[in-house]
Design a protein around this motif. Structure first.
Motif, PDB file in Angstrom:
ATOM      1  N   ALA A 120     -30.966  44.359 -57.877  1.00 54.76           N
ATOM      2  CA  ALA A 120     -31.756  44.293 -59.108  1.00 54.76           C
ATOM      3  C   ALA A 120     -32.676  43.078 -59.067  1.00 54.76           C
ATOM      4  CB  ALA A 120     -30.839  44.212 -60.329  1.00 54.76           C
ATOM      5  N   ASP A 121     -33.952  43.304 -59.415  1.00 51.99           N
ATOM      6  CA  ASP A 121     -34.944  42.235 -59.428  1.00 51.99           C
ATOM      7  C   ASP A 121     -35.130  41.759 -60.868  1.00 51.99           C
ATOM      8  OD1 ASP A 121     -37.024  40.502 -59.113  1.00 51.99           O
ATOM      9  OD2 ASP A 121     -38.292  41.862 -57.953  1.00 51.99           O
ATOM     10  N   ALA A 122     -34.514  40.608 -61.219  1.00 50.18           N
ATOM     11  CA  ALA A 122     -34.599  40.064 -62.571  1.00 50.18           C
ATOM     12  C   ALA A 122     -35.453  38.807 -62.633  1.00 50.18           C
ATOM     13  CB  ALA A 122     -33.193  39.758 -63.097  1.00 50.18           C
ATOM     14  N   ASP A 123     -36.318  38.614 -61.658  1.00 52.32           N
ATOM     15  CA  ASP A 123     -37.210  37.455 -61.638  1.00 52.32           C
ATOM     16  C   ASP A 123     -38.371  37.711 -62.603  1.00 52.32           C
ATOM     17  OD1 ASP A 123     -38.866  35.318 -61.110  1.00 52.32           O
ATOM     18  OD2 ASP A 123     -38.656  35.443 -58.943  1.00 52.32           O
ATOM     19  N   THR A 124     -38.479  36.921 -63.662  1.00 51.96           N
ATOM     20  CA  THR A 124     -39.529  37.122 -64.654  1.00 51.96           C
ATOM     21  C   THR A 124     -40.771  36.280 -64.370  1.00 51.96           C
ATOM     22  OG1 THR A 124     -38.475  35.452 -66.070  1.00 51.96           O
ATOM     23  CG2 THR A 124     -37.928  37.766 -66.485  1.00 51.96           C
ATOM     24  N   TYR A 125     -40.790  35.582 -63.241  1.00 49.89           N
ATOM     25  CA  TYR A 125     -41.942  34.766 -62.882  1.00 49.89           C
ATOM     26  C   TYR A 125     -42.708  35.349 -61.694  1.00 49.89           C
ATOM     27  CZ  TYR A 125     -40.269  31.117 -66.021  1.00 49.89           C
ATOM     28  OH  TYR A 125     -39.885  30.425 -67.137  1.00 49.89           O
ATOM     29  N   ALA A 126     -42.008  35.781 -60.679  1.00 52.93           N
ATOM     30  CA  ALA A 126     -42.677  36.282 -59.469  1.00 52.93           C
ATOM     31  C   ALA A 126     -41.823  37.369 -58.850  1.00 52.93           C
ATOM     32  CB  ALA A 126     -42.928  35.150 -58.485  1.00 52.93           C
ATOM     33  N   SER A 127     -41.706  38.476 -59.546  1.00 48.29           N
ATOM     34  CA  SER A 127     -40.927  39.609 -59.031  1.00 48.29           C
ATOM     35  C   SER A 127     -41.544  40.103 -57.730  1.00 48.29           C
ATOM     36  CB  SER A 127     -40.925  40.735 -60.078  1.00 48.29           C
ATOM     37  OG  SER A 127     -40.354  41.894 -59.555  1.00 48.29           O
ATOM     38  N   SER A 128     -40.712  40.232 -56.673  1.00 49.23           N
ATOM     39  CA  SER A 128     -41.288  40.582 -55.366  1.00 49.23           C
ATOM     40  C   SER A 128     -40.423  41.495 -54.523  1.00 49.23           C
ATOM     41  CB  SER A 128     -41.583  39.294 -54.568  1.00 49.23           C
ATOM     42  OG  SER A 128     -40.419  38.506 -54.430  1.00 49.23           O
ATOM     43  N   VAL A 129     -39.297  41.980 -55.042  1.00 45.10           N
ATOM     44  CA  VAL A 129     -38.471  42.891 -54.258  1.00 45.10           C
ATOM     45  C   VAL A 129     -39.253  44.149 -53.912  1.00 45.10           C
ATOM     46  CG1 VAL A 129     -36.454  44.410 -54.357  1.00 45.10           C
ATOM     47  CG2 VAL A 129     -36.256  42.032 -55.088  1.00 45.10           C
ATOM     48  N   THR A 130     -40.033  44.653 -54.862  1.00 46.56           N
ATOM     49  CA  THR A 130     -40.832  45.861 -54.625  1.00 46.56           C
ATOM     50  C   THR A 130     -41.786  45.668 -53.459  1.00 46.56           C
ATOM     51  OG1 THR A 130     -40.697  46.456 -56.959  1.00 46.56           O
ATOM     52  CG2 THR A 130     -42.438  47.480 -55.683  1.00 46.56           C
ATOM     53  N   SER A 131     -42.549  44.583 -53.487  1.00 49.78           N
ATOM     54  CA  SER A 131     -43.503  44.324 -52.397  1.00 49.78           C
ATOM     55  C   SER A 131     -42.779  44.058 -51.089  1.00 49.78           C
ATOM     56  CB  SER A 131     -44.381  43.126 -52.762  1.00 49.78           C
ATOM     57  OG  SER A 131     -45.074  43.348 -53.958  1.00 49.78           O
ATOM     58  N   ARG A 132     -41.675  43.336 -51.167  1.00 52.84           N
ATOM     59  CA  ARG A 132     -40.957  42.978 -49.941  1.00 52.84           C
ATOM     60  C   ARG A 132     -40.402  44.199 -49.230  1.00 52.84           C
ATOM     61  NH1 ARG A 132     -38.650  42.571 -46.141  1.00 52.84           N
ATOM     62  NH2 ARG A 132     -37.445  40.866 -45.220  1.00 52.84           N
ATOM     63  N   GLY A 135     -41.797  47.247 -49.567  1.00 55.43           N
ATOM     64  CA  GLY A 135     -42.859  48.230 -49.392  1.00 55.43           C
ATOM     65  C   GLY A 135     -42.760  49.407 -50.336  1.00 55.43           C
ATOM     66  N   LEU A 136     -42.265  49.189 -51.558  1.00 55.03           N
ATOM     67  CA  LEU A 136     -42.122  50.267 -52.535  1.00 55.03           C
ATOM     68  C   LEU A 136     -43.313  50.279 -53.471  1.00 55.03           C
ATOM     69  CD1 LEU A 136     -38.388  49.646 -53.500  1.00 55.03           C
ATOM     70  CD2 LEU A 136     -39.240  51.366 -51.910  1.00 55.03           C
ATOM     71  N   LEU A 137     -43.609  51.427 -54.038  1.00 59.61           N
ATOM     72  CA  LEU A 137     -44.608  51.494 -55.085  1.00 59.61           C
ATOM     73  C   LEU A 137     -44.062  50.816 -56.334  1.00 59.61           C
ATOM     74  CD1 LEU A 137     -45.909  55.162 -54.681  1.00 59.61           C
ATOM     75  CD2 LEU A 137     -47.029  53.060 -53.945  1.00 59.61           C
ATOM     76  N   ASP A 138     -44.909  50.056 -57.020  1.00 57.68           N
ATOM     77  CA  ASP A 138     -44.445  49.272 -58.158  1.00 57.68           C
ATOM     78  C   ASP A 138     -44.887  49.862 -59.488  1.00 57.68           C
ATOM     79  OD1 ASP A 138     -47.125  48.800 -58.065  1.00 57.68           O
ATOM     80  OD2 ASP A 138     -46.987  46.610 -57.989  1.00 57.68           O
ATOM     81  N   ASP A 139     -45.022  51.183 -59.553  1.00 57.57           N
ATOM     82  CA  ASP A 139     -45.522  51.790 -60.783  1.00 57.57           C
ATOM     83  C   ASP A 139     -44.426  52.040 -61.807  1.00 57.57           C
ATOM     84  OD1 ASP A 139     -44.282  53.662 -59.251  1.00 57.57           O
ATOM     85  OD2 ASP A 139     -45.752  55.260 -59.545  1.00 57.57           O
ATOM     86  N   LEU A 170     -33.095  48.440 -58.368  1.00 56.88           N
ATOM     87  CA  LEU A 170     -33.694  48.378 -59.702  1.00 56.88           C
ATOM     88  C   LEU A 170     -34.904  47.463 -59.589  1.00 56.88           C
ATOM     89  CD1 LEU A 170     -30.841  47.975 -62.356  1.00 56.88           C
ATOM     90  CD2 LEU A 170     -32.651  49.692 -62.380  1.00 56.88           C
ATOM     91  N   THR A 171     -36.085  48.052 -59.525  1.00 58.53           N
ATOM     92  CA  THR A 171     -37.292  47.256 -59.304  1.00 58.53           C
ATOM     93  C   THR A 171     -37.597  46.389 -60.518  1.00 58.53           C
ATOM     94  OG1 THR A 171     -38.623  49.137 -60.052  1.00 58.53           O
ATOM     95  CG2 THR A 171     -38.284  48.897 -57.695  1.00 58.53           C
ATOM     96  N   GLY A 172     -38.314  45.292 -60.280  1.00 57.89           N
ATOM     97  CA  GLY A 172     -38.629  44.333 -61.329  1.00 57.89           C
ATOM     98  C   GLY A 172     -39.924  44.659 -62.045  1.00 57.89           C
ATOM     99  N   ILE A 173     -40.296  43.784 -62.972  1.00 58.08           N
ATOM    100  CA  ILE A 173     -41.515  43.981 -63.748  1.00 58.08           C
ATOM    101  C   ILE A 173     -42.732  43.825 -62.837  1.00 58.08           C
ATOM    102  CG2 ILE A 173     -40.549  43.358 -65.971  1.00 58.08           C
ATOM    103  CD1 ILE A 173     -41.472  40.518 -65.546  1.00 58.08           C
ATOM    104  N   THR A 174     -43.774  44.602 -63.126  1.00 58.37           N
ATOM    105  CA  THR A 174     -44.952  44.613 -62.260  1.00 58.37           C
ATOM    106  C   THR A 174     -45.882  43.440 -62.501  1.00 58.37           C
ATOM    107  OG1 THR A 174     -46.043  46.058 -63.874  1.00 58.37           O
ATOM    108  CG2 THR A 174     -44.896  47.120 -62.037  1.00 58.37           C
TER     109      THR A 174
END
Length: 427
Positions: free
Chosen positions: A193-205, A207-211, A246-250
């Motif tokens: 789960a990506d709960a970083d509210t400053y620099a969410s990056s699990v999605t980019s790391r 290679g997932l779509l962040d929509d 669980l992807t984080g905020i975009t």
């Protein structure tokens, strides 16, 4: 014989006839006073925070009633009694965090619930799947600011706990939608789960779509009291064998979509869905009320504090250079002094250990520095591997897929073993 405690009730019931019946019955009871009949949720919250009551009777169809509102009522010291109706079943009201749920017309049990007793006929409990053992383990990966490698550590730890190995099928394409992948034989399910509210990056790391930020969607469902394991699984697709995400905020500006009151329930459901939950946290620990002087302001750092409070293990990540080590020492102090209790066991991880940044015998230098200035005698070191980590970043993969022989990957596998020693997996 001791006198019965006086109960002061705030009533906020949407249907006029139900409200009138509840007020009439409660007002006729000894030691029970109906202090206010609130027309809307805002009036109820204001009265509760002003100390006007000790219990609140709310209807499930009250506009705006959600988990955060119930948390505010309970935080003001009120016992929350919810009235079930056909449109809002007991499972949803219980999911909002209500202390007691009674049927709409059951005035006898309403009086008992307001006084603090359990109803004679309990509502049906929400369905929880039988995992055949205790709930799963939650691991919070936290570290100070300055990019010490929190996200990389969280991703590689999740992959190692799931048993992702060199035989994992290769994935093509840098940007892709997640697709179902069967877990390897004998592996336990892991939720990242990506709960970083400053620099969410699990999605980019990865290679997932962040929509579609999955964590925000799960938090919304939890806020409405409708988050169950099936819903959570729908928001956390499998992207690696045995690993859900669980992807984080975009965007960082979307942090209000992750309220702590909702995430408390999300993390509870994560324990029911997966044997291991790894949460990538943001770096800041301050409580925003101290910064804004407004106790009702949203907390940007509430997501991180919620994860730390719920965690069974906190992995504290720092960088192996003079600046990174200094920040790590101060970060450990901040973690000890944080506003919420963090009872979890802690593992200190230092990434990118190399002689060029700290001098000869880098491993010994890092251990000595942390023992002297932070009192940390047990440190897990991850050697620098720019080739393997850059290849993984470029391909949007984990080290097990593109650099199985990486020394950094071996260190993360060792970290997973350390975590297993601290908290064994459910059986």
């Amino acid at each position: 014989m001791s006198e019965e405690r006086m109960v002061t009730v705030l009533v906020a019931v949407h249907a006029p006839e139900v409200e009138a019946a509840a007020v009439t019955v409660l007002g006729a009871q000894p030691q029970v006073t109906v202090a206010r009949r609130c027309a809307e949720l805002a009036e109820l919250l204001a009265a509760a925070e002003a100390g006007a009551g000790t219990a609140a009777v709310v209807s499930g169809d009250l506009p705006g009633l959600d988990r955060e509102a119930v948390a505010r009522l309970r935080g003001a010291g009120l016992r929350v009694v919810a009235l079930e109706d056909p449109a809002t079943p007991a499972e949803r009201l219980a999911g909002l965090g209500s202390d007691v749920v009674v049927a709409e017309g059951d005035m006898e049990n309403l009086v008992a619930a307001v006084r603090g007793a359990a109803p004679e006929v309990a509502p049906p409990a929400a369905t929880v799947p039988d995992l055949g053992g205790r709930p799963g383990t939650l691991i919070a990966v936290w570290g100070p600011s300055g990019s010490p490698g929190r996200t990389t550590t969280a991703i590689e730890l999740a992959a190692a706990l799931a048993g992702v190995g060199a035989a994992t099928p290769r994935r093509s394409g840098l940007l892709r939608r997640s697709r179902p992948v069967p877990p390897p034989n004998g592996a336990r399910t892991v939720l990242l789960a990506d709960a970083d509210t400053y620099a969410s990056s699990v999605t980019s790391r990865l290679g997932l779509l962040d929509d579609a930020p999955g964590l925000a969607a799960a938090a919304r469902a939890a806020g409405q009291g409708v988050l169950d394991v099936v819903t959570l699984a729908g928001h956390s697709p499998v992207v690696l064998p045995g690993v859900r995400v669980l992807t984080g905020i975009t965007r960082a500006s979307r942090w209000p979509e992750l309220p702590a009151a909702s995430l408390d329930m999300v993390f509870q459901r994560c324990r029911e869905l997966a044997a291991w939950t790894v949460v990538d946290c943001g770096p800041v620990l301050e409580t925003d009320e101290l910064l804004t002087y407004d106790t009702r302001a949203p907390q940007r750092n509430g997501a991180t504090l919620s994860a730390l409070q719920a965690a069974d293990v906190v992995v504290v990540v720092g960088g192996a250079d003079p600046v990174g080590l200094q920040r790590l020492v101060r970060g450990l102090e901040d973690l000890r002094d944080t506003a919420v209790p963090v009872p979890a066991a802690r593992l200190v991880v230092v990434n990118r250990v190399r002689d060029s940044a700290v001098g000869r015998r880098a491993e010994s230098q890092v251990r000595d520095a942390l023992a002297r200035y932070a009192g940390v005698d047990d440190v897990h070191l991850v050697p620098d591997d720019p080739g393997g980590l850059d290849a993984a970043l470029l391909a949007g993969r984990v080290l097990a897929e593109c650099a199985p022989g990486s020394p950094a990957r071996a260190a993360f596998v060792g970290l997973a073993e350390r975590v297993r020693e601290l908290v064994p997996a459910p059986v």
